[in-house]
Design an enzyme around this catalytic site. Structure first.
Site, short mmCIF file in Angstrom:
data_model
loop_
_atom_site.label_atom_id
_atom_site.label_comp_id
_atom_site.label_asym_id
_atom_site.label_seq_id
_atom_site.Cartn_x
_atom_site.Cartn_y
_atom_site.Cartn_z
N HIS A 1 0.82 -1.21 0.00
CA HIS A 1 0.00 0.00 0.00
C HIS A 1 0.85 1.27 0.00
CE1 HIS A 1 -3.95 -2.02 1.56
NE2 HIS A 1 -3.74 -2.18 0.28
N CYS B 1 -1.66 -3.09 -20.92
CA CYS B 1 -2.19 -2.40 -19.74
C CYS B 1 -1.38 -2.69 -18.48
CB CYS B 1 -3.66 -2.75 -19.52
SG CYS B 1 -3.97 -4.53 -19.34
N GLU C 1 -1.91 -12.65 -20.10
CA GLU C 1 -1.16 -12.67 -18.84
C GLU C 1 -0.46 -14.01 -18.63
OE1 GLU C 1 -3.74 -10.58 -15.62
OE2 GLU C 1 -5.09 -11.69 -16.93
N ASP D 1 1.57 -9.80 -14.64
CA ASP D 1 1.42 -11.25 -14.46
C ASP D 1 2.17 -12.03 -15.53
OD1 ASP D 1 0.08 -11.72 -12.10
OD2 ASP D 1 -1.89 -11.37 -12.97
#
Length: 565
Positions: A190, A501, A430, A454
Site C-alpha cells: 500500500h 495495460c 497474462e 502477471d
C-alpha cells in the site's frame, strides 16, 4: 560514510535531501485490571469513533492527492475497524478479563494480524499490515497520544523506515515527503501504491538499512539505489538526472492533451488504467484518449453482498458517458489469487496465483458472470464499449466466455431491454500459454491487451511481491519481449489490434522497444500519460524497430536495459 544500497524500485524518480529515520515505538500498555467495565468499553467505542473520523479524513486527503483508487485503501481500513472481529472481541475481552481497552486492542488486533500473516499469501500479508496499523491508531487514541505517525516531519525529507503503514504515509504534511525508503514491503504494498500515485520516489527491500536522521541521502527510484552521504560526483549526477526529469515532465504536461504521433507520422493511442468513476474523471483531465483497463473490482469491495445488475449498469454508464465515443475497455471481475472480494466464497488455495481466479472463477459462477455481462451490454449504449476477460489460458475459455456474452445478450433481448449491439471482445494476455497460441485465439477475438505484471511473473517463475526475487521479474527480460512479439505478430496477421495495460506501458524507458514491437494502444496510470506521450513523439517507428530487434537478440535483462539507456 559514503555508501550505495540496492533495493527494489517501487516508484520512479530522483530525490536528494536529509534523511528522516522513522522508528515508531508502541507506548507501554496499561494491563489492568479495571474496576469500571462499562466505562472501559465506552472508552473503546469512543476511540473507534475517533479513529474512524480520522480515517475518513485521510481517505478524503488521499483522494485529492493520489486519486480514488489509492483512497480505497482507507475504505478498507474503516471496514476492518467496524468489523466485530476487532470491536466486539475487544469489548468482550474487557468484560471477561477486566482488561484495559488498550490491552484488549493489542491482543485482538495482534491475533488477527498473525492469523492473516500465517496464510502465506500477499493479499493476506497486506491485510496483516492493515490490521496492525488500525491497532496502533486505536492505542494512540486511547492513550491521548494523537495520530502520531510522521506528522512531526517539518522539512522536506527522505523518509527511512523498516516499514510504512498507509496512515504513516498519509500523515506526512503535504510537501514534506521527498522519497520513501524501507527495509520491508514490496513494490505492490500500500505504501508503494500511494507513493506512485503521488509521484514520490520509493525503494523497498533495502536490507541492512542503517542511516541517521539528518544524513544527506540521494534516491534513484528508477534504479532502486539509495546513496548514503553521496560524494560530490554522485550528487552532481543525481541532480543532473533530476533536472532532466523535471524539464521533461514540465514540457510533457503542457502537451498532455495532444495526440502522441511519432516523428514519421504514426499516431499511437494512449489511454488510462482506472478503477472508479472518480478515476475516470481524473484520467480524462490527464490527457487520456480513453480507457484501456477499467478494473471492475471497485464495485465489489467493502460490502457484504454482490452488486446488483442495476448498480453495475449505473457505474459503467457513468464512465462510458465521460469518454463518449472514445474507447472504454472493461475487464470483467478479476478476483482470486492476490485479490479477494466480500460476497464471493473463495476457498483458501495452496497456490492461489495458479488457482481459480479471473475467467476461471467467473465461468464457474455463471449467475455472477451473467449479471455483470448484462450490465455491461446495457451500459454499452452510452459509449464505445470493449469487454475484456482476464487470466485466459486456453481456447476453450475464450469459447466459453464468448458464449456467456451471447447468453447475456439473448436474455436482454428476451426482456426487451435496450442493449448495445456494437462492442468488441478481447482478452488479457497474462499467461504464457495464451501468448504461445495467440494465432489460434485471434480469429475468435477483436483484440488482445497484454498484462505485463502477471505475464512477467508467470514467464520467469517469480513472485513479484517477494523482495528477495523481485528484481529478477523484469518485463524487459528478453523472454517476455519475445512473447510480446509473438502476440503482436499473431494479432496483426489476423487484422486485430494489441494493447498493453501492465505497468510496462507506463515506463518511459520501454517506449522504443514497445513502439518497435508494434503495440497499438498504451494504457497506464494517469500520471504517466503525459511523459509517455512525449517520449513517443521523439521516436520514428523505423528507429524503434531497430531498437526492438536489438533487444530481442539480447540474452539478458541487463543487456536490454543497456540498449535502452
Amino acid at each position: 560514510m559514503n555508501r550505495i544500497m540496492h533495493g527494489v524500485p517501487a516508484a520512479g524518480g530522483i530525490a536528494i535531501g536529509p534523511a528522516f529515520v522513522y522508528r515508531p515505538e508502541m507506548p507501554e500498555i496499561p494491563e489492568g485490571p479495571v474496576d469500571d467495565i462499562p466505562a472501559e468499553q465506552a472508552r473503546l467505542l469512543a476511540a473507534i469513533a475517533a479513529v474512524d473520523r480520522r480515517l475518513g479524513e485521510l481517505e478524503a486527503i488521499t483522494a485529492g492527492q493520489a486519486g480514488d483508487t489509492a483512497a480505497e485503501i482507507f475504505e478498507v481500513h474503516r471496514m476492518f475497524l467496524a468489523d466485530p472481529a476487532i470491536s466486539a472481541k475487544a469489548a468482550d475481552m474487557i468484560a471477561t478479563e477486566a482488561a484495559t481497552a488498550e490491552a484488549a486492542v493489542v491482543a485482538v488486533t495482534g491475533a488477527l494480524a498473525d492469523e492473516f500473516a500465517s496464510i502465506g499469501d500477499d493479499y493476506f500479508a497486506q491485510r496483516a499490515i492493515d490490521v496492525r496499523d488500525i491497532g496502533q491508531q486505536l492505542v494512540r487514541e486511547l492513550m491521548g497520544l494523537g495520530a502520531g505517525g510522521l506528522s512531526e516531519v517539518t522539512v522536506p525529507s527522505v523518509v527511512i523506515a523498516d516499514d510504512l503503514t498507509p496512515s504513516d504515509t498519509m500523515s506526512l504534511p503535504e510537501g514534506t515527503a521527498l522519497a520513501f525508503c524501507t527495509k520491508e514491503g514490496s513494490a505492490t504494498s500500500h505504501a508503494a501504491i500511494l507513493a506512485r500515485s503521488m509521484g514520490i520516489p520509493a525503494i523497498v527491500g533495502l536490507t541492512n538499512l542503517d542511516v541517521s536522521t539528518g544524513t544527506t541521502v540521494g534516491v534513484d527510484g528508477d534504479a532502486g539505489l539509495l546513496y548514503i552521504d553521496p560524494d560530490p560526483e554522485q550528487l552532481a549526477a543525481l541532480r543532473k538526472k533530476r533536472g532532466q526529469q523535471v524539464r521533461l515532465l514540465t514540457v510533457a504536461a503542457e502537451r498532455a492533451s495532444e495526440p502522441a504521433v511519432t516523428t514519421d507520422g504514426h499516431r499511437q493511442e494512449v489511454v488510462a488504467n482506472i478503477g472508479s468513476v472518480t478515476d475516470a474523471e481524473r484520467a480524462e483531465r490527464s490527457g487520456a484518449e480513453g480507457v484501456g483497463l477499467l478494473r471492475t473490482e471497485f464495485l465489489f469491495l467493502d460490502r457484504g453482498t454482490l452488486p446488483t445488475e442495476d448498480e453495475q449498469y449505473e457505474a459503467y454508464r457513468s464512465i462510458l458517458e465521460i469518454f463518449g465515443d472514445r474507447p472504454v475497455v472493461v475487464r470483467t471481475l478479476d478476483v482470486g489469487g492476490d485479490k479477494q472480494v466480500p460476497g464471493i466464497d473463495l476457498e483458501n488455495e495452496l497456490n492461489p496465483f495458479l488457482g481459480r481466479r479471473g475467467i476461471r472463477l467467473t465461468l464457474a459462477e455463471p449467475d455472477l458472470f451473467q449479471t455483470q455481462l448484462r450490465a455491461l451490454l446495457r451500459a454499452g449504449v452510452h459509449g464505445n464499449l470493449k469487454i475484456m476477460f482476464p487470466m485466459v489460458a486456453t481456447l476453450a475459455e475464450v469459447e466459453a466466455a464468448r458464449a456467456a456474452v451471447d447468453t447475456a445478450a439473448a436474455t436482454l433481448d428476451g426482456r426487451g431491454a435496450e442493449r448495445t449491439a456494437s462492442f468488441e471482445v478481447g482478452i488479457m494476455i497474462e499467461v504464457p500459454s495464451a501468448a504461445l497460441i495467440a494465432g489460434a485465439l485471434a480469429p475468435r477475438l477483436d483484440f488482445f491487451s497484454i498484462g505485463t505484471n502477471d505475464l512477467t511473473q508467470y514467464t520467469l517463475a517469480v513472485d513479484r511481491t517477494n523482495p528477495t526475487v523481485a528484481t529478477i521479474g523484469d518485463p524487459l527480460h528478453p523472454a517476455v519481449l519475445r512473447l510480446i512479439q509473438m502476440v503482436v505478430e499473431a494479432a496483426h496477421t489476423h487484422g486485430k489490434w494489441v494493447g498493453m495495460c501492465g505497468e510496462m506501458a507506463g515506463d518511459p524507458l520501454a517506449v522504443p522497444v514497445l513502439l518497435g514491437l508494434g503495440i497499438d494502444e498504451w494504457s497506464m496510470n494517469p500520471p504517466s500519460i503525459s511523459i509517455v506521450k512525449d517520449r513517443i513523439r521523439s521516436w520514428s517507428t523505423d528507429a524503434a524497430r531497430k531498437v526492438a530487434d536489438r533487444c530481442l537478440r539480447a540474452s539478458s535483462t541487463a543487456e536490454v536495459r543497456d540498449i535502452l539507456t
